[in-house]
Write an enzyme that holds these catalytic residues in place. Structure first.
Site, PDB file in Angstrom:
ATOM      1  N   TYR A 137       0.842  -1.202   0.000  1.00  0.00           N
ATOM      2  CA  TYR A 137       0.000   0.000   0.000  1.00  0.00           C
ATOM      3  C   TYR A 137       0.875   1.247   0.000  1.00  0.00           C
ATOM      4  O   TYR A 137       1.631   1.490   0.943  1.00  0.00           O
ATOM      5  CB  TYR A 137      -0.906  -0.013   1.223  1.00  0.00           C
ATOM      6  CG  TYR A 137      -2.109   0.912   1.158  1.00  0.00           C
ATOM      7  CD1 TYR A 137      -2.364   1.738   0.072  1.00  0.00           C
ATOM      8  CD2 TYR A 137      -3.018   0.940   2.212  1.00  0.00           C
ATOM      9  CE1 TYR A 137      -3.472   2.555   0.034  1.00  0.00           C
ATOM     10  CE2 TYR A 137      -4.138   1.757   2.189  1.00  0.00           C
ATOM     11  CZ  TYR A 137      -4.362   2.565   1.098  1.00  0.00           C
ATOM     12  OH  TYR A 137      -5.468   3.373   1.067  1.00  0.00           O
ATOM     13  N   LYS A 178      -1.218  -1.128  -4.191  1.00  0.00           N
ATOM     14  CA  LYS A 178      -2.399  -0.296  -3.949  1.00  0.00           C
ATOM     15  C   LYS A 178      -1.956   1.148  -3.787  1.00  0.00           C
ATOM     16  O   LYS A 178      -1.023   1.439  -3.024  1.00  0.00           O
ATOM     17  CB  LYS A 178      -3.133  -0.778  -2.701  1.00  0.00           C
ATOM     18  CG  LYS A 178      -4.429  -0.030  -2.408  1.00  0.00           C
ATOM     19  CD  LYS A 178      -5.109  -0.610  -1.182  1.00  0.00           C
ATOM     20  CE  LYS A 178      -6.414   0.128  -0.901  1.00  0.00           C
ATOM     21  NZ  LYS A 178      -7.069  -0.349   0.332  1.00  0.00           N
TER      22      LYS A 178
END
Length: 307
Positions: free
Chosen positions: A132, A157
């Site tokens: 992320y 992400k």
């Protein structure tokens, strides 16, 4: 395989400030029943930052049991390197199918340091890992390709919204001889991601987090159907009549990206409690506006279904 609308449940707390596992189980079960394509538990919306390790293990174990193998369950991990490794091991022991590796907190790290962090966390687990990018965790093109090449890293992400840089990362990873040879997925991880879904789809990123699914799965699913079938008219109606007003309300106060979602779940009849400090629950006037926005969104979905 992750597909469809990805569900990021909140973590319920009792009035005594313990994790309410029965309510969490019901919350996850309802989400899976409603058609979630995957469950991401103890992540940003789930107040990962506010959980101690024993609570975290209980939360992941409860979510896995509630999902019952119907969809994959990914668990958040992150923080200091020793804790991130411990969370990764705990998630595996609790039965999670994968990890969402969130940024280390309160540090600005160079790209090389982030690569080392991801490398060492993934070495502590056999679970697949989605990395992320948000806050102080910013990968350049070369470092994004480097982590994408790691055998256990299966996705990236983005929560920054720099589409120019992200487009270059997507192209570099997908054309890399190693990373591009595996089933590597990109995700839109912006708060209230639906607001940026059309832009992310323009650079080839179709998967996204849906915090709205926590409290209004019918709105989230209607948007997903519209955007994936090319129904631009419905997409624009839902953006203008629901998502953009919700985003404007979210931006009033830091932390509302989590506390508004939790409040909306409570408004829907499931008592998930409030947020833990340093987040704060919404002010009464903001709760009233939230209720109006959700009602308007549901009315839009009903009207579109009747067309």
């Amino acid at each position: 395989m992750l597909d469809g609308v990805l569900f990021f449940p909140v973590t319920p707390f009792t009035p005594e400030d313990s994790v309410d596992l029965p309510i969490l189980s019901e919350h996850v079960r309802r989400g899976v029943d409603a058609g979630a394509g995957g469950v991401f538990v103890a992540c940003g919306t789930g107040e990962f930052h506010a959980l101690e390790p024993r609570e975290y293990a209980d939360v992941v174990r409860t979510a896995v049991a509630a999902a019952g193998g119907r969809v994959p369950v990914y668990a958040g991990a992150g923080g200091s390197l020793p804790l991130a490794r411990a969370f990764a091991r705990a998630a595996a022991e609790a039965g999670a199918d994968g990890l969402l590796l969130m940024p280390p907190y309160m540090v600005q790290a160079p790209a090389a340091g982030l690569v080392a962090y991801v490398t060492q966390v993934t070495a502590a687990t056999d679970l697949p890992v989605i990395v992320y990018q948000r806050g102080g965790a910013r990968f350049d093109v070369a470092s994004a390709v480097e982590v994408a090449r790691l055998p256990k890293v299966v996705g990236f992400k983005d929560g920054l919204g720099d589409l120019d840089q992200l487009s270059r990362i997507v192209t570099a990873v997908r054309t890399d001889a190693v990373a591009g040879a595996k089933d590597f997925r990109f995700f839109n991880g912006m708060p209230t991601a639906e607001g940026t879904v059309p832009a992310y789809r323009g650079i080839g990123i179709d998967l996204y987090s849906s915090a709205v699914f926590c409290f209004a799965p019918e709105i989230s699913l209607a948007f997903h159907r519209a955007v994936t079938t090319g129904d631009d008219k419905t997409v624009q109606k839902l953006l203008a009549g629901f998502f953009h007003p919700l985003i404007a309300l979210r931006e009033r106060t830091p932390g509302y990206a989590v506390s508004l979602v939790k409040a909306a779940v409570r408004l829907g009849g499931l008592d998930v409690g409030g947020v833990r400090p340093p987040l704060i629950d919404p002010a009464p006037e903001d709760l009233a506006e939230l209720a109006r926005i959700v009602e308007a969104g549901r009315a839009l979905v009903t009207a579109e279904a009747a067309r």
